[in-house]
Design an enzyme around this catalytic site. Sequence first.
Site, PDB file in Angstrom:
ATOM      1  N   LYS A 111      20.273 -15.143 -41.697  1.00  0.00           N
ATOM      2  CA  LYS A 111      20.741 -14.387 -42.870  1.00  0.00           C
ATOM      3  C   LYS A 111      21.919 -15.114 -43.478  1.00  0.00           C
ATOM      4  O   LYS A 111      22.888 -15.452 -42.802  1.00  0.00           O
ATOM      5  CB  LYS A 111      21.163 -12.975 -42.479  1.00  0.00           C
ATOM      6  N   ASP A 153      21.099 -12.309 -48.314  1.00  0.00           N
ATOM      7  CA  ASP A 153      21.662 -10.957 -48.318  1.00  0.00           C
ATOM      8  C   ASP A 153      22.791 -10.856 -49.340  1.00  0.00           C
ATOM      9  O   ASP A 153      23.966 -10.933 -48.990  1.00  0.00           O
ATOM     10  CB  ASP A 153      22.165 -10.650 -46.900  1.00  0.00           C
ATOM     11  N   LYS A 201      22.670  -8.308 -51.916  1.00  0.00           N
ATOM     12  CA  LYS A 201      22.788  -6.885 -52.283  1.00  0.00           C
ATOM     13  C   LYS A 201      23.023  -6.677 -53.781  1.00  0.00           C
ATOM     14  O   LYS A 201      24.001  -6.045 -54.185  1.00  0.00           O
ATOM     15  CB  LYS A 201      23.900  -6.210 -51.478  1.00  0.00           C
ATOM     16  N   ASP A 233      23.084  -3.967 -60.407  1.00  0.00           N
ATOM     17  CA  ASP A 233      23.577  -4.109 -61.773  1.00  0.00           C
ATOM     18  C   ASP A 233      22.539  -3.486 -62.699  1.00  0.00           C
ATOM     19  O   ASP A 233      21.579  -2.872 -62.230  1.00  0.00           O
ATOM     20  CB  ASP A 233      23.809  -5.592 -62.101  1.00  0.00           C
ATOM     21  N   THR A 292      25.612   0.346 -42.599  1.00  0.00           N
ATOM     22  CA  THR A 292      25.817   0.835 -41.233  1.00  0.00           C
ATOM     23  C   THR A 292      27.280   1.102 -40.931  1.00  0.00           C
ATOM     24  O   THR A 292      27.605   1.675 -39.889  1.00  0.00           O
ATOM     25  CB  THR A 292      25.248  -0.149 -40.198  1.00  0.00           C
ATOM     26  N   ARG A 321      23.798  -4.218 -31.150  1.00  0.00           N
ATOM     27  CA  ARG A 321      24.755  -4.783 -30.197  1.00  0.00           C
ATOM     28  C   ARG A 321      24.138  -4.734 -28.803  1.00  0.00           C
ATOM     29  O   ARG A 321      23.346  -3.842 -28.496  1.00  0.00           O
ATOM     30  CB  ARG A 321      26.060  -3.962 -30.181  1.00  0.00           C
ATOM     31  N   ARG A 327      27.783 -11.194 -34.766  1.00  0.00           N
ATOM     32  CA  ARG A 327      28.785 -11.628 -33.794  1.00  0.00           C
ATOM     33  C   ARG A 327      28.324 -11.645 -32.340  1.00  0.00           C
ATOM     34  O   ARG A 327      28.774 -12.515 -31.575  1.00  0.00           O
ATOM     35  CB  ARG A 327      30.040 -10.762 -33.955  1.00  0.00           C
TER      36      ARG A 327
END
Length: 232
Positions: free
Chosen positions: A32, A59, A61, A64, A119, A181, A211
């Site tokens: 991504k 990504d 987003k 408009d 999220t 996670r 991460r």
Amino acid sequence: MGKDVIVACDFASAEQVFSFLDKFTEKKPFVKIGMELFYAEGPEIVRQIKARGHKIFLDLKLHDIPNTVKKAMAVLSNLDVDICNLHAAGTTAMMQAALEGLTRPDGTRPLLIAVTQLTSTDQESMERDLLIHEPIDQVVMHYAKTAKNAGLDGIVCSPLEAGKVHEVCGKEFLTVTPGVRFADGEAGDQKRIMTPAQAKEIGSDYIVVGRPITAAADPVAAYNRCVAEFCD
């Protein structure tokens, strides 16, 4: 496309992202590219990562007026990404315009998915900041149905909502779920989270993991662990 783990390459420079990707000498992960890297390096970073053989979820987003999004999607379609996205809150007209812009002259296009609620958003912040007072799961389902009716391929949602999205919109409607996670990891700033195994069980089609892989002592081992838990 089958189930897959998408690695969120949220790096600030090409040097950092290539240092990370160079660690993967066997399987090339689906990656991504988000705002930070795209704004730092521009469209060329997409071309370079694609040339290395990676599938790409771009990504950005978009949100408009319909004509602006249509023109922007026409530009992004030339980058040969595999998935791109927009905000479902932009309305049906914007989503339909995005599809028009994204579709190439030969009829092909990347998958287009919609962001429902991030999220990092929970019920309290949605009510306080957005003045949306319906339960968050109902809001996500409404956005999902709107996106499907507009012709999109799926949505970004919490893994907690993926199973319900499939119930409401069908198994073929894709769920791309961040907020994943490891059970022994830290939640960070995500509030609605699951482990890879739980996301698989509930029906996520793609998980986006940042991460826990990119900041791991051994990123390749962390990626392989994700794949084993989610895909196998």
